[in-house]
Design an enzyme around this catalytic site. Sequence first.
Site, PDB file in Angstrom:
ATOM      1  CE  LYS A 103      47.387 -41.754 -27.884  1.00 42.40           C
ATOM      2  NZ  LYS A 103      46.017 -41.775 -28.361  1.00 42.40           N
ATOM      3  N   GLY A 164      36.720 -42.469 -26.217  1.00 41.06           N
ATOM      4  CA  GLY A 164      35.517 -43.013 -26.821  1.00 41.06           C
ATOM      5  C   GLY A 164      34.214 -42.520 -26.234  1.00 41.06           C
TER       6      GLY A 164
END
Lengths: 262, 262, 262, 262
Positions: A103, A164
């Site tokens: 990733k 987040g």
Amino acid sequence: MADHGSWDQPFSIAGTTLGSRFILGTGGAPSMQVIDEIITASGTAMCTVSMRRTDAATGGSLVDVLDRLGVRILPNTAGCRTAREAVTTAELAREALETSWVKLEVVADETTLLPDPFELLDAAEQLVARGFTVLPYTNDDPILARRLQQAGCAAVMPLGSPIGSGLGISNPHNIEVIVAEATVPVILDAGIGTASDAALAMELGCDAVLLASAVTRAQNPAMMASAMANAVTAGRQAHLAGRIPRRSHAHASSPLEGMAIL
Amino acid sequence: MADHGSWDQPFSIAGTTLGSRFILGTGGAPSMQVIDEIITASGTAMCTVSMRRTDAATGGSLVDVLDRLGVRILPNTAGCRTAREAVTTAELAREALETSWVKLEVVADETTLLPDPFELLDAAEQLVARGFTVLPYTNDDPILARRLQQAGCAAVMPLGSPIGSGLGISNPHNIEVIVAEATVPVILDAGIGTASDAALAMELGCDAVLLASAVTRAQNPAMMASAMANAVTAGRQAHLAGRIPRRSHAHASSPLEGMAIL
Amino acid sequence: MADHGSWDQPFSIAGTTLGSRFILGTGGAPSMQVIDEIITASGTAMCTVSMRRTDAATGGSLVDVLDRLGVRILPNTAGCRTAREAVTTAELAREALETSWVKLEVVADETTLLPDPFELLDAAEQLVARGFTVLPYTNDDPILARRLQQAGCAAVMPLGSPIGSGLGISNPHNIEVIVAEATVPVILDAGIGTASDAALAMELGCDAVLLASAVTRAQNPAMMASAMANAVTAGRQAHLAGRIPRRSHAHASSPLEGMAIL
Amino acid sequence: MADHGSWDQPFSIAGTTLGSRFILGTGGAPSMQVIDEIITASGTAMCTVSMRRTDAATGGSLVDVLDRLGVRILPNTAGCRTAREAVTTAELAREALETSWVKLEVVADETTLLPDPFELLDAAEQLVARGFTVLPYTNDDPILARRLQQAGCAAVMPLGSPIGSGLGISNPHNIEVIVAEATVPVILDAGIGTASDAALAMELGCDAVLLASAVTRAQNPAMMASAMANAVTAGRQAHLAGRIPRRSHAHASSPLEGMAIL
């Protein structure tokens, strides 16, 4: 959770079939115990593992837990801000974890954590050339997603909103445009706060969802992991089932015809 | 689908526990065969049955199917525009279907299908006095919901948006206000178009969801029924699990601390 | 501010033409000096005056200021919770202020400040019978708005969102439905937080906007009063000008035809 | 329209003060007559002129009209898809129109008309090196906006939504982030459909607004031009005036204290 055989096509990346469309990050989990619980509750088949970030709380060997649970490891380059750092980190991960999947995360700064389009594409091109299977974390710009695909990435992973933030999918239209022209899987990555966000991602046509904080920082992480797993399935089914159109006026479900059943 | 015993309180209305938080309407279904499929796929425990509307397509005996599948019948007064009509219809339903439960629907006109607050409250008061267990379909005004509860209704069922519109929940704030002060179950009724809408309803704190067209008129009704069932569960779990707060800025899932796992 | 003669129809309520589509409330203003400034900056032709609320800060005679500035007084029944209270308050206002116009406000409680549909309609009917020109503050339910018009109200004044919330227009669709079938002026009242909210109200087809806190509690009330005045004009013009349709895809403003002007 | 002297700082780009915060594009206008009208109604001080697109309808000399009306010309590179094309076009414009200012537009394709981040930054760097005052049309990615500023651009012009879509500002959060860290003027460019969109852009802190289709393709272009001018002023004033906070609950404008004024 999901029972792909009966109603859905298998979900594959770079020719490898994964048993779940829900990819889990573990950052932010308060303990290894919780990680164990959320992996189980999520039914995930692949977890990201940060090569450059760590949680004192979890300590222990995350990799051992993932191995034991039979979950594929997807190392990420979180914390990298240049192509050079990202490539080095990916090479270290390949050596340490024996996987060429990565990733790819190359952020512009530690405040916004937004991808740097230039370093990201540069890193993607280098990593593809080195034989990696590259899954880049990207913003929601359809043109950057296109460029990453042209560079040979195995998937594109646009954000819904900043990492987040829990703001969900700020610009659904962009995600739809990315999906419409994608030739590789589209995985919604970042910003999801709750189950309806994950369902929406799938309804927009994303192939999978990746999230961490929404589960690891929930008050009850295991229950939220289960919520997200159910939401991903729900959204996928709704996408395949063909929703009713939006109407600006009411529409009775049945015509009015006197006492029907009496 | 749902496994209430382990993680959720049972869902009860007027002291009767229902095995599912997903209540299904069948109006708009193309055939009895489809009704059979969607009831099964939804895992619902209660279906609405219109006393005054009917579908030529379904014909047959809906009540027989519901009995066979062990699903509770909730007669509704769809098509009624006055308290008088609604009371008469409810009485007919009680006699014909042997249930004192009624989904009370009193709409102001056939174009908007919006509830008439005055006729609705009047009907609710009359029906409560006659010993009915009254579940009123209402708009999203917290004050009307309060009045209906004061009149003795066993639940309140605010709309998300107009019947059949598929617009989802137009004013989530109102639903939250209704939930915050409710002393009876709140069931989101009308407007849901897709799975993420149903999940959102539950995340807002609704106790259950009622919908018809979103399933019966989907291209694949059975798959959409399953999607909605999963979404209701997902939304309920997310509500109980305690979501992360929304932040206007990014927030890394893990602190940056060098090469963590190598 | 507005120059109705050239591009717009005059704005009239009950046969009386007002020189501005911006109606101002003064509650919350820190001083009479500020009230003077915001009335001037707003260009308003009518101000609400509370019969039952007051601000220690302003003291003085608001009515005298309005008289001096040539601004029409619209007494309101803020603080009333029953039809009886509202009728009494309106009668007192008529006697004291020599106007039969009244902004009818009957709220269900002091927490939500939401209108009570039942007491509101009751009061409206009584006041119309007593010869008042009634402008009711109502929720955004199209059916209640319809009923108030049938009762003989001279305008309907739906909320955008709760009083003082600054949340803007929570459910634009409802406002559009109210406007579409209105036979009297529709005045958006409550919830406006900033200029774009006021512009949107007018774009949705409202005939005027009424607000107080958004101006009186802004950091610079006089500048915000001017902002709102310009926004009301902008929104009205945009409504009349016929906006472009929303498109899901891009649309070049001009065709590509080589070097055009060289 | 705007009266900068009294309440606002002058709006300057690269040291040049402009008398209006509303920059107008003329593409899509049905005739030179309409262009004349909308420039006058808008009060604009600068118009974009396409070097590579043209409208058969307008024909005539747009430049002559702009000169006559005393409006600054901002040539754009619409239709360019590579840095090379854009640089060439800018050079032609500089020679033909005797201005070193250029609205830099480098799109990835003719379907999305979205900027190509890579060609755009490349072109910006080249043009800055050649002495141009560069105003780049960009997407809403804060990182690309930052890079363009670092490259020496005199402003950044993020989109609200795709060109001509009329979808408004899809991701207000991104615009706020761009504004928060900008060291040059931020001009909202593309996507505006109606007046409230323009007001919102200014409320988010943008320094100016650029639009074409929303005016030129409106049913009444001159009235919409005036609407937009008023909206830009309204949004700017609201931004400076300091709006009230959003509250989830109601808030009475005045305390309740009995009969206040009687």
